[in-house]
Design a protein around this motif. Structure first.
Motif, short mmCIF file in Angstrom:
data_model
loop_
_atom_site.label_atom_id
_atom_site.label_comp_id
_atom_site.label_asym_id
_atom_site.label_seq_id
_atom_site.Cartn_x
_atom_site.Cartn_y
_atom_site.Cartn_z
N ILE A 1 0.85 -1.19 0.00
CA ILE A 1 0.00 0.00 0.00
C ILE A 1 0.89 1.25 0.00
CG2 ILE A 1 -1.70 1.34 1.31
CD1 ILE A 1 -2.96 -1.20 2.19
N GLY A 2 0.66 2.10 -0.96
CA GLY A 2 1.41 3.35 -1.06
C GLY A 2 0.72 4.49 -0.36
N ALA A 3 1.31 5.68 -0.47
CA ALA A 3 0.78 6.85 0.23
C ALA A 3 -0.61 7.23 -0.26
CB ALA A 3 1.75 8.03 0.05
N SER A 4 -0.81 7.24 -1.58
CA SER A 4 -2.11 7.63 -2.11
C SER A 4 -3.19 6.63 -1.72
CB SER A 4 -2.04 7.77 -3.63
OG SER A 4 -1.70 6.54 -4.24
N GLN A 5 -2.85 5.33 -1.74
CA GLN A 5 -3.82 4.33 -1.32
C GLN A 5 -4.14 4.44 0.16
OE1 GLN A 5 -1.47 1.02 -2.86
NE2 GLN A 5 -3.20 0.39 -4.13
N GLY A 6 -3.12 4.72 0.97
CA GLY A 6 -3.34 4.88 2.40
C GLY A 6 -4.27 6.03 2.71
N ALA A 7 -4.05 7.16 2.04
CA ALA A 7 -4.93 8.32 2.24
C ALA A 7 -6.34 8.00 1.76
CB ALA A 7 -4.37 9.52 1.50
N ARG A 8 -6.45 7.32 0.62
CA ARG A 8 -7.78 6.99 0.07
C ARG A 8 -8.55 6.05 1.01
NH1 ARG A 8 -6.22 5.69 -4.75
NH2 ARG A 8 -6.22 3.41 -4.58
N LEU A 9 -7.87 5.07 1.56
CA LEU A 9 -8.53 4.13 2.47
C LEU A 9 -9.00 4.83 3.74
CD1 LEU A 9 -6.09 1.21 1.87
CD2 LEU A 9 -8.58 0.97 1.73
N ALA A 10 -8.14 5.66 4.34
CA ALA A 10 -8.55 6.39 5.55
C ALA A 10 -9.72 7.30 5.26
CB ALA A 10 -7.36 7.18 6.09
N ALA A 11 -9.72 7.94 4.08
CA ALA A 11 -10.82 8.82 3.71
C ALA A 11 -12.11 8.04 3.52
CB ALA A 11 -10.47 9.58 2.43
N ALA A 12 -12.02 6.85 2.92
CA ALA A 12 -13.22 6.03 2.70
C ALA A 12 -13.87 5.63 4.02
CB ALA A 12 -12.86 4.79 1.89
N PHE A 13 -13.05 5.23 4.99
CA PHE A 13 -13.61 4.86 6.28
C PHE A 13 -14.16 6.07 7.03
CE2 PHE A 13 -11.24 0.90 5.62
CZ PHE A 13 -12.17 -0.02 6.07
N GLU A 14 -13.54 7.23 6.86
CA GLU A 14 -14.05 8.44 7.49
C GLU A 14 -15.41 8.83 6.91
OE1 GLU A 14 -14.44 11.93 9.82
OE2 GLU A 14 -13.38 10.03 10.06
N LEU A 15 -15.56 8.69 5.59
CA LEU A 15 -16.87 8.93 4.97
C LEU A 15 -17.92 7.97 5.54
CD1 LEU A 15 -15.96 9.53 1.22
CD2 LEU A 15 -17.04 11.17 2.77
N GLY A 16 -17.53 6.72 5.71
CA GLY A 16 -18.46 5.75 6.29
C GLY A 16 -18.87 6.13 7.70
N ARG A 17 -17.89 6.62 8.49
CA ARG A 17 -18.21 7.04 9.85
C ARG A 17 -19.20 8.19 9.86
NH1 ARG A 17 -17.49 10.81 13.21
NH2 ARG A 17 -16.28 12.07 11.76
N ARG A 18 -18.98 9.16 8.97
CA ARG A 18 -19.88 10.31 8.92
C ARG A 18 -21.27 9.92 8.43
NH1 ARG A 18 -15.99 15.24 6.64
NH2 ARG A 18 -14.26 14.82 8.06
N LEU A 19 -21.31 9.00 7.47
CA LEU A 19 -22.60 8.53 6.99
C LEU A 19 -23.35 7.80 8.08
CD1 LEU A 19 -24.56 8.14 4.61
CD2 LEU A 19 -23.33 6.05 4.03
N GLN A 20 -22.65 7.01 8.87
CA GLN A 20 -23.28 6.27 9.96
C GLN A 20 -23.86 7.22 11.00
OE1 GLN A 20 -20.65 3.76 12.30
NE2 GLN A 20 -22.27 2.27 12.62
N ALA A 21 -23.20 8.34 11.21
CA ALA A 21 -23.71 9.33 12.16
C ALA A 21 -25.07 9.84 11.73
CB ALA A 21 -22.72 10.48 12.31
N GLY A 22 -25.28 9.91 10.40
CA GLY A 22 -26.60 10.31 9.90
C GLY A 22 -26.73 11.82 9.76
N GLU A 23 -27.53 12.22 8.81
CA GLU A 23 -27.75 13.63 8.58
C GLU A 23 -28.40 14.31 9.77
OE1 GLU A 23 -26.80 15.57 6.14
OE2 GLU A 23 -25.76 13.90 5.20
N GLU A 24 -29.23 13.55 10.50
CA GLU A 24 -29.91 14.15 11.65
C GLU A 24 -28.95 14.51 12.76
OE1 GLU A 24 -29.64 9.77 12.41
OE2 GLU A 24 -30.14 11.06 10.71
N GLU A 25 -27.75 13.93 12.74
CA GLU A 25 -26.76 14.25 13.75
C GLU A 25 -25.66 15.16 13.21
OE1 GLU A 25 -25.19 10.78 15.55
OE2 GLU A 25 -27.09 10.15 16.43
N ALA A 26 -25.92 15.79 12.07
CA ALA A 26 -24.90 16.65 11.48
C ALA A 26 -24.53 17.80 12.41
CB ALA A 26 -25.39 17.20 10.14
N ARG A 27 -25.54 18.32 13.16
CA ARG A 27 -25.28 19.38 14.13
C ARG A 27 -25.99 19.05 15.44
NH1 ARG A 27 -25.61 25.44 12.19
NH2 ARG A 27 -24.59 25.57 14.21
N PRO A 28 -25.59 17.97 16.10
CA PRO A 28 -26.24 17.64 17.37
C PRO A 28 -25.92 18.67 18.45
CG PRO A 28 -24.30 16.30 17.06
CD PRO A 28 -24.49 17.06 15.79
N ARG A 29 -26.82 18.81 19.40
CA ARG A 29 -26.56 19.65 20.56
C ARG A 29 -25.81 18.83 21.60
NH1 ARG A 29 -30.29 21.43 23.64
NH2 ARG A 29 -29.34 23.43 24.16
#
Length: 239
Positions: A90-118
Motif C-alpha cells: 500500500i502506497g501513500a495515495s492508497q493509504g490516504a484513500r482508504l482512511a478517507a473512505a472509512f471516514e466517509l463511512g463514519r460520517r454517513l453512519q452518524a446520519g444527517e440528523e446528527e450533522a449538528r447535534p446539541r
C-alpha cells in the motif's frame, strides 16, 4: 506406545491458508460489482476495490485478504493514513484513500440528523465520539460549538503515540476562530481502556482553559473516552 503428551507425530499442524491470487475475470471484485452490485461482495473484495491496484508482488485481492487477516474488519476504521501506508503493498495515495473512505463511512453512519447535534453533557460527547474508543493510538479531538451548544465543527487536532498526544494551543484554538465557535470541548481516548485522567491530562487541560479565558473562547469540558465509557474532567473538578 508413545506418550500422547510428548509425542508430536500425530498432531496436525494448523496454519492460515495462503492468499489465493487473482480469480477468473468473471469472479473479480470489479466485474462482480457491475454484474450483481457491491452488496454481493465480501469484505476482502470491497477492500480490494478501494485499493484499486495491487503491487508487482501481490494482487489487490490478496493484499486485502492479508490486511483483514491481520486487523479484522472493525479495526480498519481506526487506521490512520500513515498506518495504512506501512502495510505491505500500500502506497501513500492508497493509504490516504482508504482512511478517507472509512471516514466517509463514519460520517454517513452518524446520519444527517446528527450533522449538528446539541452537546450539553458528557454523555452527548460520548455519543458523537465513541468511534475513538476503537482507535489504537491516542487521538485529541476538538468539538466546537455555537451559542446553542450545537456542534458546528469536529477537528482531529493530533494523533500521537500510545497514550500520549499533546498539541500547541494555536492548533486547538485556530478551528474555534475559523468557525466562530463560542466554546469547545476537548476529547481524547485512552487506548489502554483506562478512564482515569493522568496528571499530564489535568495540567494540559488547565493550560488550555487559561488560554481560552484569555481569548474569550470557553473550554467547556475535557472528556476521556474508552471502550467502557467516559470521564469528564470538568465533573471531576480538574479545572
Amino acid at each position: 506406545m508413545s506418550d500422547p503428551w510428548t509425542s508430536h507425530e500425530s498432531v496436525p499442524v494448523l496454519s492460515l491458508p495462503e492468499p489465493r491470487g487473482e480469480p477468473p475475470r468473471a469472479f473479480r471484485p470489479r466485474e462482480k460489482a457491475f454484474a450483481k452490485g457491491v452488496a454481493f461482495l465480501g469484505h476482502a473484495e470491497l477492500l480490494a476495490l478501494v485499493l484499486g491496484t495491487g503491487s508487482a508482488k501481490r494482487p489487490a485481492l490478496d493484499t486485502a485478504r492479508l490486511i483483514l487477516r491481520r486487523h479484522g474488519l472493525k479495526r480498519l476504521a481506526g487506521l490512520t493514513p500513515e498506518e495504512w501506508r506501512r502495510e505491505e503493498g500500500i502506497g501513500a495515495s492508497q493509504g490516504a484513500r482508504l482512511a478517507a473512505a472509512f471516514e466517509l463511512g463514519r460520517r454517513l453512519q452518524a446520519g444527517e440528523e446528527e450533522a449538528r447535534p446539541r452537546i450539553t453533557s458528557p454523555k452527548d460527547v460520548w455519543r458523537v465520539t465513541r468511534d475513538l474508543a476503537r482507535a489504537r493510538k491516542e487521538h485529541l479531538v476538538g468539538l466546537y460549538l455555537d451559542a446553542q451548544n450545537a456542534l458546528i465543527h469536529r477537528e482531529t487536532i493530533s494523533i500521537g503515540a500510545l497514550n500520549t498526544t499533546r498539541s500547541h494551543p494555536r492548533e486547538i484554538f485556530h478551528p474555534a476562530i475559523a468557525h466562530l465557535a463560542l466554546g469547545f470541548i476537548l476529547v481524547h481516548n485512552h487506548p489502554s481502556g483506562s478512564l482515569d485522567p493522568s496528571d499530564e491530562d489535568v495540567a494540559f487541560t488547565r493550560s488550555v482553559h487559561h488560554a481560552g479565558e484569555t481569548l474569550g473562547i470557553a473550554l467547556y469540558d475535557h472528556v476521556i473516552v474508552a471502550g467502557r465509557g467516559w470521564t469528564s474532567l470538568r465533573e471531576r473538578g480538574a479545572f
